[in-house]
Structure formats: structure tokens, C-alpha cells
Design a protein around this motif. Structure first.
Motif, PDB file in Angstrom:
ATOM      1  N   THR A   2       0.830  -1.202   0.000  1.00  0.00           N
ATOM      2  CA  THR A   2       0.000   0.000   0.000  1.00  0.00           C
ATOM      3  C   THR A   2       0.861   1.248   0.000  1.00  0.00           C
ATOM      4  OG1 THR A   2      -1.757  -1.143   1.228  1.00  0.00           O
ATOM      5  CG2 THR A   2      -1.794   1.260   1.246  1.00  0.00           C
ATOM      6  N   SER A  24     -10.060   5.818  -2.066  1.00  0.00           N
ATOM      7  CA  SER A  24     -10.935   4.950  -2.845  1.00  0.00           C
ATOM      8  C   SER A  24     -10.149   3.891  -3.615  1.00  0.00           C
ATOM      9  CB  SER A  24     -11.757   5.775  -3.839  1.00  0.00           C
ATOM     10  OG  SER A  24     -10.935   6.312  -4.874  1.00  0.00           O
ATOM     11  N   GLU A  25      -8.822   4.038  -3.649  1.00  0.00           N
ATOM     12  CA  GLU A  25      -7.977   3.097  -4.377  1.00  0.00           C
ATOM     13  C   GLU A  25      -7.486   1.985  -3.447  1.00  0.00           C
ATOM     14  OE1 GLU A  25      -7.246   3.397  -7.908  1.00  0.00           O
ATOM     15  OE2 GLU A  25      -9.046   4.552  -7.423  1.00  0.00           O
ATOM     16  N   ASP A  27      -4.804   0.257  -3.524  1.00  0.00           N
ATOM     17  CA  ASP A  27      -3.354   0.165  -3.332  1.00  0.00           C
ATOM     18  C   ASP A  27      -2.738   1.405  -2.697  1.00  0.00           C
ATOM     19  OD1 ASP A  27      -3.879   1.717  -5.568  1.00  0.00           O
ATOM     20  OD2 ASP A  27      -2.048   1.106  -6.610  1.00  0.00           O
ATOM     21  N   ASP A 112      -7.643  10.455 -12.663  1.00  0.00           N
ATOM     22  CA  ASP A 112      -6.787   9.342 -13.075  1.00  0.00           C
ATOM     23  C   ASP A 112      -5.329   9.776 -13.198  1.00  0.00           C
ATOM     24  OD1 ASP A 112      -8.889   7.625 -13.093  1.00  0.00           O
ATOM     25  OD2 ASP A 112      -9.165   7.598 -15.269  1.00  0.00           O
ATOM     26  N   LEU A 115      -3.868   9.981  -9.608  1.00  0.00           N
ATOM     27  CA  LEU A 115      -3.610   8.642  -9.074  1.00  0.00           C
ATOM     28  C   LEU A 115      -2.414   8.002  -9.763  1.00  0.00           C
ATOM     29  CD1 LEU A 115      -7.300   7.377  -8.821  1.00  0.00           C
ATOM     30  CD2 LEU A 115      -5.828   8.132  -6.935  1.00  0.00           C
ATOM     31  N   SER A 116      -2.319   8.205 -11.055  1.00  0.00           N
ATOM     32  CA  SER A 116      -1.178   7.673 -11.802  1.00  0.00           C
ATOM     33  C   SER A 116       0.115   8.313 -11.326  1.00  0.00           C
ATOM     34  CB  SER A 116      -1.374   7.913 -13.298  1.00  0.00           C
ATOM     35  OG  SER A 116      -0.241   7.489 -14.031  1.00  0.00           O
ATOM     36  N   ARG A 119       1.318   6.713  -8.118  1.00  0.00           N
ATOM     37  CA  ARG A 119       1.913   5.385  -8.348  1.00  0.00           C
ATOM     38  C   ARG A 119       3.282   5.510  -9.014  1.00  0.00           C
ATOM     39  NH1 ARG A 119      -3.700   4.336  -9.827  1.00  0.00           N
ATOM     40  NH2 ARG A 119      -4.644   3.024  -8.189  1.00  0.00           N
TER      41      ARG A 119
END
Length: 226
Positions: A2, A24-25, A27, A112, A115-116, A119
Motif C-alpha cells: 500500500t 478509494s484506491e 493500493d 486518473d 492517481l497515476s 503510483r
């Protein structure tokens, strides 16, 4: 695994929106919220954050100063800072990258994209938002007086790189991924990753974003003004 995310913004409403999105994700999770830079630095340590979404303009210790502190602290070497800014065309952006940020993202970006970015930053590959391409950094660095903006010390450190590492660095500064570089140089992506890691180690760069800045500041790559 995580991804532990810290939100640093002086606007509570924005922090709440980011928290809902991140939580909400499956990971990733928000491990803390800070309303100024000093609090962001403290929470980054206490909450063992992996990625800090850092606003630039905050009262007291701003995001730029907080990024410098995080980048300079060996205990926070694993922390990646992604700058969030209202105006992507902003001189603070390059200052932030020079201070150690892994990249930056406009607050108007799509969910998106945010979030990308988290990561990508967590994986050490952060660079720029889709809207702020490599050319934006080039234009910022071209705003000075040319040679007067170059860093002689960094130019000398390039001597430690092998010919292939220099070639790879030029490609990284061009905004290309490891797969793209591998195809261009006709080597494997693993070989490219090895060269990138060695270049970062030799040049004291935390990630690819700093490699880009070093490439321009040292004069290895010259900005192209379009």
C-alpha cells in the motif's frame, strides 16, 4: 504494498477531495494531512509517508522550503514529493524540481492523472504531468542567460559517467521511458534501468526528475525554444 500518501495543502476542502479520491484506491491510503510545510515535514517522518502531494503556496513554511527539507534529510530518502500547483507554467516548478521534488501536477488534472502520478512517484519514475512535458522544463531553464545558468560543478560530475550512461541521460532528459530508450539504443529495458540507476548514483540524483534538471543545468542537453 500500500502506498502511504500525505496531503499537504492549506485548503481543507481540497485536502478532503484528495483524501476521498486516494482512499478509494485499493493500493493506496492517506496517512496524514498538513496545512503548511512544517507540518508536512513532521508528518512525513511520523507517518512514514511514501509520497507527499505538496502544494507550493502555503502559509509559514511553503511547499518549496518543505521539499528542500525533505530532500536533504537522509531519514526521508524514500519519500517522493509531487508538487501540486494551480499554474503549471510557474517558475516555482523548476525551483521545486531543483529542491528535490519528483515532479509536479496541475490541480486541474483529471483524477486518473493524479492517481497515476502517485503510483509513478512511489515507483521512483516520477517526472512531469501530461500537460507539463519535458519542453516546459526546457523553456524554464532557457529563461536565464544561457551559459550563466549552467552549473560548472555538475558539468564536471558528468565526467564520472560512461559514454553509454551519458547517452541514456540524454534520452531521459528527452522524457523517454526505459522501454522507449531501450528501443532507441537497441538494448534491453533492464540494461537501460541499470544505466539510469548508475547515473543517479554518480550524480547524486534522487530520481529521474532530478536527472532531467542536471542534464540541462550541466549543459549536456540544451533547451529547444519552440
Amino acid at each position: 504494498m500500500t502506498i502511504r500518501v500525505l496531503l499537504a495543502d492549506d485548503q481543507a476542502l481540497l485536502r478532503s477531495a484528495f483524501r476521498v479520491l486516494v482512499d478509494s484506491e485499493p493500493d493506496m491510503e492517506v496517512v496524514g494531512e498538513a496545512s503548511d510545510g512544517a507540518e508536512a515535514v513532521r508528518l512525513a517522518k511520523e507517518e512514514r509517508a511514501d509520497v507527499v502531494l505538496m502544494d507550493i503556496r502555503m502559509p509559514g513554511t511553503d511547499g518549496l522550503a518543505a521539499t528542500r527539507i525533505i530532500s536533504a534529510d537522509p531519514a526521508l530518502a524514500h519519500v517522493r514529493v509531487v508538487i501540486l500547483t494551480t499554474f503549471e507554467v510557474d517558475d516555482y516548478v523548476v525551483q521545486s524540481l531543483r529542491a528535490g521534488a519528483s515532479g509536479f501536477l496541475g490541480k486541474g488534472s483529471e483524477p486518473d492523472e493524479l492517481l497515476s502520478a502517485i503510483r509513478v512517484a512511489a515507483g521512483g519514475e516520477a517526472l512531469l504531468s501530461p500537460a507539463a512535458t519535458k519542453g516546459l522544463i526546457a523553456r524554464f531553464l532557457a529563461q536565464g542567460d544561457g551559459a550563466d545558468d549552467l552549473d560548472p560543478a555538475r558539468a564536471e560530475r558528468l565526467d564520472a559517467l560512461t559514454v553509454r550512461e551519458r547517452e541514456v541521460l540524454v534520452q531521459v532528459a528527452g522524457g523517454h521511458s526505459n522501454d522507449e530508450i531501450a528501443e532507441r539504443l537497441e538494448v534491453s529495458p533492464l540494461t537501460v534501468k541499470t544505466h539510469v540507476n548508475r547515473a543517479m548514483s554518480k550524480l547524486g540524483a534522487r530520481d529521474r526528475a532530478q536527472l532531467v534538471v542536471i542534464a540541462y543545468e550541466s549543459g549536456l542537453v540544451r533547451p529547444r525554444v519552440e
